[in-house]
Design a protein around this motif. Structure first.
Motif, mmCIF file in Angstrom:
data_model
loop_
_atom_site.group_PDB
_atom_site.id
_atom_site.type_symbol
_atom_site.label_atom_id
_atom_site.label_comp_id
_atom_site.label_asym_id
_atom_site.label_seq_id
_atom_site.Cartn_x
_atom_site.Cartn_y
_atom_site.Cartn_z
ATOM 1 N N ALA A 191 57.625 36.078 5.821
ATOM 2 C CA ALA A 191 56.081 34.752 5.818
ATOM 3 C C ALA A 191 55.963 33.653 5.612
ATOM 4 N N ILE A 192 55.166 33.291 7.035
ATOM 5 C CA ILE A 192 55.223 31.803 7.763
ATOM 6 C C ILE A 192 54.606 30.792 6.727
ATOM 7 N N ASP A 193 55.899 30.003 6.740
ATOM 8 C CA ASP A 193 55.172 28.918 5.601
ATOM 9 C C ASP A 193 53.967 28.137 5.395
ATOM 10 N N LEU A 194 53.048 28.370 5.791
ATOM 11 C CA LEU A 194 51.662 27.608 5.125
ATOM 12 C C LEU A 194 50.547 28.319 5.613
ATOM 13 N N ILE A 195 49.735 28.622 4.959
ATOM 14 C CA ILE A 195 48.655 28.581 5.973
ATOM 15 C C ILE A 195 46.867 27.906 5.322
ATOM 16 N N CYS A 196 46.206 27.311 6.004
ATOM 17 C CA CYS A 196 45.762 26.547 5.263
ATOM 18 C C CYS A 196 44.065 26.846 6.243
#
Lengths: 241, 241
Positions: free
Chosen positions: B49-54
């Motif tokens: 999974a990608i590092d960061l979703i904001c």
């Protein structure tokens, strides 16, 4: 109701200026319903129309309790009564002063119609404070009607009101028509407060303040910050009766 | 966009707890889209999974600027950074602490996701003050990521946060399911403020005050007064890292 919106396709409360236009196959549903209501409770502008329709609205604008009338010659006593009795919130009178044929709201069907607008309240939300204000305004209106019908004589006087001058759209990108600005934070929620020539009016999304110079050097302002909304510039007037 | 609503049929941002369920012919469009996004940016809970979703939200509740996280073990430095730098509005951290499989929001797809919730702002309305707060929160988050990526060492410490306990529905008529109360005026807009046992909580449309007695003697409260909304009871906690 399921979508928690005032209307989906067309605002029926803006259809009553066409309440006597011929119906065609392409006439929207709301225009047809407006004509039915006009036939039932009007016809608008005739002596057969019912005496009073009081239409209840709420708004996201910080308008407090505002009584909206179409003329400057008929509404004064009702307005005055409400103004003196509801003290918890600011009460204003807004006069649109449209010719009756251009009046698009439901209450224009009746002979002495007016609307009660209360805000701020977001769409789909019920606030107890707004509910209480509206309930009191309706109760006082009914009390006044009972007094009027039982022969009470009301003394003359004068009342301060805001008279509609013009509406303007929010700044938009000339090509895409998307909004480029919101109300300036210094002006936000200051509906009906005096706005001086050169005061901040808009705040662009690139964070610049816009101070337009209008013809009128000073004026109060009622604004409505909907994406699809417009801004209204009324001026303060005094009327007697 | 045309309807000026967040969603019409189903809230896609509540579909990510089913982002790996089998798709059937009757699966709603939003569930399918959630799975596509999960495949693209996740899979949720995996090391791929990608590092960061904001995820950016606004709300009609008077929540100020609230950072919402799913766990108590990973979010602290980001939260701390934002808390110390944005001083114009109250900044709170809300921890849902759901198992990742139950986390329904989009940001739960990423390894360190969180959302930024800012209010109050009515649906369909843009307020410049709310826009400015959100813009600053996003800018500071990006600054922090740049610092983190360039090897900045952040000191440990502790942070106060609100931890989700439970949600409750508004009082409704048992037969019609329509609302019978709104938030009490004394409590309106006091999200995250301490509510004592026996304090007014609801105000019925017959104008009575309701003071329920909950197990917890005192607690802060974040409320959401939508017709279709719920009320959330978080409690205040302190976490270290």
């Amino acid at each position: 109701m399921a979508l928690c919106r005032r209307y989906i396709d067309k605002d029926m409360n803006c259809c009553f200026n066409r309440a006597t236009s011929p119906i065609t196959d392409s006439s929207p549903y709301e225009v047809r319903r407006a004509q039915e209501l006009n036939n039932l409770l009007g016809p608008k502008g005739s002596t057969d129309a019912i005496d009073l329709i009081c239409d209840l609205h709420n708004t996201t604008a910080n308008m407090g309790l505002t009584l909206i009338h179409y003329t400057t010659s008929d509404w004064v006593t009702l307005a005055r009564t409400s103004q003196t009795k509801i003290t918890k919130v600011p009460v204003r009178v807004l006069v649109l002063d449209f010719p009756i044929s251009d009046a698009y709201n439901f209450e224009s069907v009746s002979r002495h119609g007016f609307s009660i607008e209360v805000g701020p309240q977001p769409h789909g939300v019920v606030r107890a404070d707004i509910y209480i204000i509206m309930k009191e305004a309706v109760d006082l209106t009914i009390d006044w009607i009972h007094k009027f019908n039982s022969g009470t004589v009301f003394e003359g006087g004068d009342v301060e009101a805001f008279k509609f001058i013009k509406s303007v759209d929010y700044p938009r990108d000339p090509e895409t028509r998307t909004l480029t600005s919101a109300i300036h934070p210094q002006l936000q929620d200051r509906d009906f407060c005096l706005l001086m020539r050169g005061d901040p009016l808009f705040f662009t999304f690139s964070r610049e303040t816009v101070k337009p110079l209008y013809d009128c050097p000073i004026y109060p302002l009622a604004h409505n910050v909907h994406w699809n909304g417009q801004m209204y510039f009324p001026s303060q007037k005094k009327f007697g009766w």
